[in-house]
Design a protein around this motif. Sequence first.
Motif, PDB file in Angstrom:
ATOM      1  N   PHE A 153       0.805  -1.229   0.000  1.00  0.00           N
ATOM      2  CA  PHE A 153       0.000   0.000   0.000  1.00  0.00           C
ATOM      3  C   PHE A 153       0.836   1.277   0.000  1.00  0.00           C
ATOM      4  O   PHE A 153       0.572   2.201  -0.772  1.00  0.00           O
ATOM      5  CB  PHE A 153      -0.961   0.042   1.187  1.00  0.00           C
ATOM      6  CG  PHE A 153      -1.733   1.339   1.214  1.00  0.00           C
ATOM      7  CD1 PHE A 153      -2.849   1.490   0.427  1.00  0.00           C
ATOM      8  CD2 PHE A 153      -1.295   2.416   1.967  1.00  0.00           C
ATOM      9  CE1 PHE A 153      -3.539   2.696   0.380  1.00  0.00           C
ATOM     10  CE2 PHE A 153      -1.970   3.632   1.934  1.00  0.00           C
ATOM     11  CZ  PHE A 153      -3.100   3.765   1.142  1.00  0.00           C
ATOM     12  N   GLY A 154       1.820   1.388   0.895  1.00  0.00           N
ATOM     13  CA  GLY A 154       2.567   2.634   1.014  1.00  0.00           C
ATOM     14  C   GLY A 154       3.192   3.062  -0.295  1.00  0.00           C
ATOM     15  O   GLY A 154       3.080   4.220  -0.715  1.00  0.00           O
ATOM     16  N   ALA A 155       3.868   2.127  -0.962  1.00  0.00           N
ATOM     17  CA  ALA A 155       4.489   2.449  -2.248  1.00  0.00           C
ATOM     18  C   ALA A 155       3.443   2.789  -3.296  1.00  0.00           C
ATOM     19  O   ALA A 155       3.611   3.725  -4.090  1.00  0.00           O
ATOM     20  CB  ALA A 155       5.356   1.278  -2.716  1.00  0.00           C
ATOM     21  N   LEU A 156       2.341   2.046  -3.309  1.00  0.00           N
ATOM     22  CA  LEU A 156       1.289   2.312  -4.289  1.00  0.00           C
ATOM     23  C   LEU A 156       0.615   3.665  -4.040  1.00  0.00           C
ATOM     24  O   LEU A 156       0.227   4.357  -4.980  1.00  0.00           O
ATOM     25  CB  LEU A 156       0.240   1.195  -4.268  1.00  0.00           C
ATOM     26  CG  LEU A 156       0.698  -0.129  -4.889  1.00  0.00           C
ATOM     27  CD1 LEU A 156      -0.335  -1.220  -4.626  1.00  0.00           C
ATOM     28  CD2 LEU A 156       0.931   0.029  -6.389  1.00  0.00           C
ATOM     29  N   GLY A 157       0.488   4.051  -2.770  1.00  0.00           N
ATOM     30  CA  GLY A 157      -0.073   5.366  -2.469  1.00  0.00           C
ATOM     31  C   GLY A 157       0.792   6.481  -3.034  1.00  0.00           C
ATOM     32  O   GLY A 157       0.285   7.482  -3.558  1.00  0.00           O
ATOM     33  N   VAL A 158       2.119   6.323  -2.932  1.00  0.00           N
ATOM     34  CA  VAL A 158       3.033   7.297  -3.519  1.00  0.00           C
ATOM     35  C   VAL A 158       2.886   7.308  -5.039  1.00  0.00           C
ATOM     36  O   VAL A 158       2.856   8.375  -5.668  1.00  0.00           O
ATOM     37  CB  VAL A 158       4.482   6.990  -3.107  1.00  0.00           C
ATOM     38  CG1 VAL A 158       5.471   7.867  -3.891  1.00  0.00           C
ATOM     39  CG2 VAL A 158       4.665   7.208  -1.611  1.00  0.00           C
ATOM     40  N   VAL A 159       2.759   6.135  -5.642  1.00  0.00           N
ATOM     41  CA  VAL A 159       2.587   6.041  -7.091  1.00  0.00           C
ATOM     42  C   VAL A 159       1.335   6.801  -7.539  1.00  0.00           C
ATOM     43  O   VAL A 159       1.365   7.572  -8.514  1.00  0.00           O
ATOM     44  CB  VAL A 159       2.513   4.570  -7.532  1.00  0.00           C
ATOM     45  CG1 VAL A 159       2.025   4.456  -8.982  1.00  0.00           C
ATOM     46  CG2 VAL A 159       3.870   3.901  -7.377  1.00  0.00           C
ATOM     47  N   LEU A 160       0.220   6.604  -6.840  1.00  0.00           N
ATOM     48  CA  LEU A 160      -1.011   7.316  -7.197  1.00  0.00           C
ATOM     49  C   LEU A 160      -0.822   8.820  -7.101  1.00  0.00           C
ATOM     50  O   LEU A 160      -1.291   9.574  -7.961  1.00  0.00           O
ATOM     51  CB  LEU A 160      -2.155   6.881  -6.277  1.00  0.00           C
ATOM     52  CG  LEU A 160      -2.674   5.453  -6.394  1.00  0.00           C
ATOM     53  CD1 LEU A 160      -3.908   5.270  -5.500  1.00  0.00           C
ATOM     54  CD2 LEU A 160      -3.024   5.101  -7.831  1.00  0.00           C
ATOM     55  N   SER A 161      -0.157   9.272  -6.054  1.00  0.00           N
ATOM     56  CA  SER A 161       0.063  10.708  -5.869  1.00  0.00           C
ATOM     57  C   SER A 161       0.936  11.279  -6.978  1.00  0.00           C
ATOM     58  O   SER A 161       0.648  12.351  -7.538  1.00  0.00           O
ATOM     59  CB  SER A 161       0.693  10.965  -4.500  1.00  0.00           C
ATOM     60  OG  SER A 161      -0.135  10.486  -3.458  1.00  0.00           O
TER      61      SER A 161
END
Length: 350
Positions: free
Chosen positions: A303-311
């Motif tokens: 999740f953490g890495a994917l949240g950065v990707v979305l941002s």
Amino acid sequence: MTPLEVVAIAARTPVGLTAATTAAAVRAGISRVIEFPFITRQGEPIITAADPRAVEGASGHDRWRPILLGVIDEIRAGLSGLDLRRGGLDVLLALPEVRPGFSAEDWQWVVQTTAAALHERGVLARVVVGGQGHAGAMACMERAAAVAARGEALMLVLGLDGYLDVSTFLWLEELRRLSIPGVANGLVPSEAAGAFVVAPRALQRRLGMPALATVVGVGTAVEARRWDSETGSFGEGATKAVLGAAAGLSLPAEAVDAVVCDINGERYRSEEWGFFATRAHHVMRSLSYQAPSDSWGDVGAAFGALGVVLSVQSFQRGYAPGPRALVMAGSDGGLRGAVIVQAPEGAGGR
């Protein structure tokens, strides 16, 4: 902290095989859930969010390998102009907390597979586990920031998780955390990976790589009242983590414009958000948030890495509500993490 420039991103999720397609699908509200070939003790099929190219009947390493290699290939493409055959890349992995279906031996398999895959692609890298659970990528970022403060380094943060395992299903069902009839606040198990590469600004400019976004703050804390406590969480750990990440901002002028969080259908996560919001609302321009689990299910340590990707994608595509985004998450073991990313100059959305 020393600002770190994001220079490459990657994702593989149930709704997209790359960072761009994943972000577009989440923005469009696309969801991909299927019935997994497993029946609960109550005789009900399990609804999951699965990798779109998963081989029927695959489990364990056979399911994780193509997901892991997918993000490694995308990251390597993003670093194609760099000669990394003699080193120069540190890899920090965010992996699941040990649980039924994911053991300490599986950690070592991911470490070894990641190092071997990068080596096959012409990258000599040092690979270590840097964090665990949903907030694992934030722990990785703290380590990356500490390394950057001591000198130049190119660092890859990669999160991987997968709940689609029979023993994991049984564990979640026993704890009444699985989204099945009779459980009002369960999660939809998923499998995914996300990754991003960061570098100190001086190194990013020397390498001639475009900055996709800037990590301007990161914070972690431990929540004493975990998901299984009798009282539930009061948001103290999340508050401390977010305030730590926001310590370098000039508030309220630089309040964050968007929030991406790991709310996943479980009641305690929503309740924790409510308590956190009463304590730290001044960090945010709005109390609205994005919960991408509606699209891709619970992706755990990815999740953490994917949240950065979305941002980052929201900045690059111009639909972010403003120049700063907060990604926040909480691991089962009590770790709470937050990271704030900022749009590069000339970007930032509406």
